[in-house]
Design an enzyme around this catalytic site. Sequence first.
Site, PDB file in Angstrom:
ATOM      1  N   LYS A 279       0.830  -1.194   0.000  1.00 11.59           N
ATOM      2  CA  LYS A 279       0.000   0.000   0.000  1.00 11.59           C
ATOM      3  C   LYS A 279       0.874   1.257   0.000  1.00 11.59           C
ATOM      4  O   LYS A 279       2.031   1.209   0.432  1.00 11.59           O
ATOM      5  CB  LYS A 279      -0.881   0.041   1.257  1.00 11.59           C
ATOM      6  CG  LYS A 279      -1.951  -1.024   1.333  1.00 11.59           C
ATOM      7  CD  LYS A 279      -2.739  -0.881   2.631  1.00 11.59           C
ATOM      8  CE  LYS A 279      -3.824  -1.937   2.744  1.00 11.59           C
ATOM      9  NZ  LYS A 279      -4.922  -1.710   1.785  1.00 11.59           N
ATOM     10  N   ARG A 353     -10.706 -11.033   1.296  1.00 13.89           N
ATOM     11  CA  ARG A 353     -11.614 -12.010   0.686  1.00 13.89           C
ATOM     12  C   ARG A 353     -11.038 -13.431   0.725  1.00 13.89           C
ATOM     13  O   ARG A 353     -11.782 -14.405   0.726  1.00 13.89           O
ATOM     14  CB  ARG A 353     -11.946 -11.585  -0.745  1.00 13.89           C
ATOM     15  CG  ARG A 353     -10.787 -11.605  -1.706  1.00 13.89           C
ATOM     16  CD  ARG A 353     -11.014 -10.711  -2.911  1.00 13.89           C
ATOM     17  NE  ARG A 353     -10.952  -9.301  -2.544  1.00 13.89           N
ATOM     18  CZ  ARG A 353     -11.170  -8.302  -3.407  1.00 13.89           C
ATOM     19  NH1 ARG A 353     -11.469  -8.568  -4.675  1.00 13.89           N
ATOM     20  NH2 ARG A 353     -11.086  -7.050  -3.002  1.00 13.89           N
TER      21      ARG A 353
END
Length: 498
Positions: A279, A353
């Site tokens: 990130k 996920r």
Amino acid sequence: MKCSAVLKSEVKEKWDALAVGFFEGEKESLSALGKLDRNLKELVEHVFQAKKFEGKDREMFFTYLPGLKSATAVYFAGLGKKENHNSEKLKSLVSRLLKHAEAQKFNTLALDLKSVAPGKVSSHDLGRAVEEARVLSSFRFDKYKSKPDKRKELHSMDLLCHDPLERKEVQSGIKFGRWVADAANIARTLASEPANQLTPKVLASRTEELAKEAGLKCEILNETEIKKLNMGGLLGVAQGSHEPPRFIVLETNVDNKSQKPVILVGKGITFDSGGISLKPANDMEKMKYDMSGAAAVIATLWLAAKLDLPFKVIGLAPTCENLPSERPQRPGDIVTISNGKTVEVINTDAEGRMILADALSYAVKLGPRYIIDLATLTGSCRATFGEYAIGMMGNNRGLVDSLKDAGEKSGERCWELPLWDEYRDHIKGEFADLKNVGKGTAGAITAGKFLEEFVDKQPWAHLDIASTGWFDENHAYISRGPSGAGVRILAQFLKDLI
């Protein structure tokens, strides 16, 4: 601080301050005020005539009146147009009143409840709204400050009621609201903890403590047990960290074998660097809150035990860190989820996920009545809704509608996004059954579509709380930082199932 419902006719003490609400252009509270204190009624008439106060939304008139028999000071609170007033505006008002009263160093405050009540809201829900606002607005996380900020808190807040039945219902609402807000603050506390203090192992330990307090069954699966269950999604994300993963299982009503359980699943990434798909540095410190879904599930199970619900609720929280290292998960890796489906990892920052896939597969095996998962899953959801709505998807119309209704009642609004078949093509794998990200568009939806692959057509809904899980600015009655997203809507949903 104690919040209580009291009868106007039995009031004997004099409060430091009394608060009364007025709708714009209306003086309906005057007759009731006259019974409480004639001097107060005369003051209201004077203030309205002088146009010093008109009852507009968020307008506040405050003054000391030593001559009053009921209070030393008085607040006139503007509620705006009656048709626009609602429970959320009432919570905002309560938060403003408390902050002002504490700044004045008051010890006691009374609120004329009927004067601030939105239309068609029950006495129980009035009590709940006031208490939720009080407890949520009082939240502070300062345990790591060498000198925590000092603040003067009220000793008591009385909600003035007209008859014994109303008082009983309001007091019941206060009790429920306190439990709900306490649960939300548990979630906020967990999500506020820095990642070097709240590792997956520590989160599991904190969960065991909460479970013991509430009387919940708690099982913590360690890395060896996770491997035996072939949870390739969870193990793959965790492999980049020296902190081993955990899989948390909580359960209420253990002896209830006759009903299918409601299963809540929460993403528990205690720190998310993005892994190799790193990130940007800006705001990365906030990624300690990437376990907010797990925090909401843990707190809601604590609440469910307090509420003594007549059905079984199970909470599942896969937890690990997502870090780059000498042994991380790599883009292009293919992992096998515990239900046998294979996933090609395209982006290691789409890790939530992956761990949820294993948890949802686990939930299916428990024969659920409903499955609801919560996750700070996608930046796409936050880009769509800002900080004002939860992104919701699901495969069961009744469940989705119930959650939407619970969101409206609780103040945690949801907006449904589609799970059309066309989105399945976005996550169709080239070298495996699936890939973990789509084509770069419809990110929140394709993430939901990915999760749908692991619920085996069981009634399921997905709540993407990336939008509401962290507030960058102070909201009406919740301060900036982790918000406890998901707890209040789940509390309302479970209450409505009774």
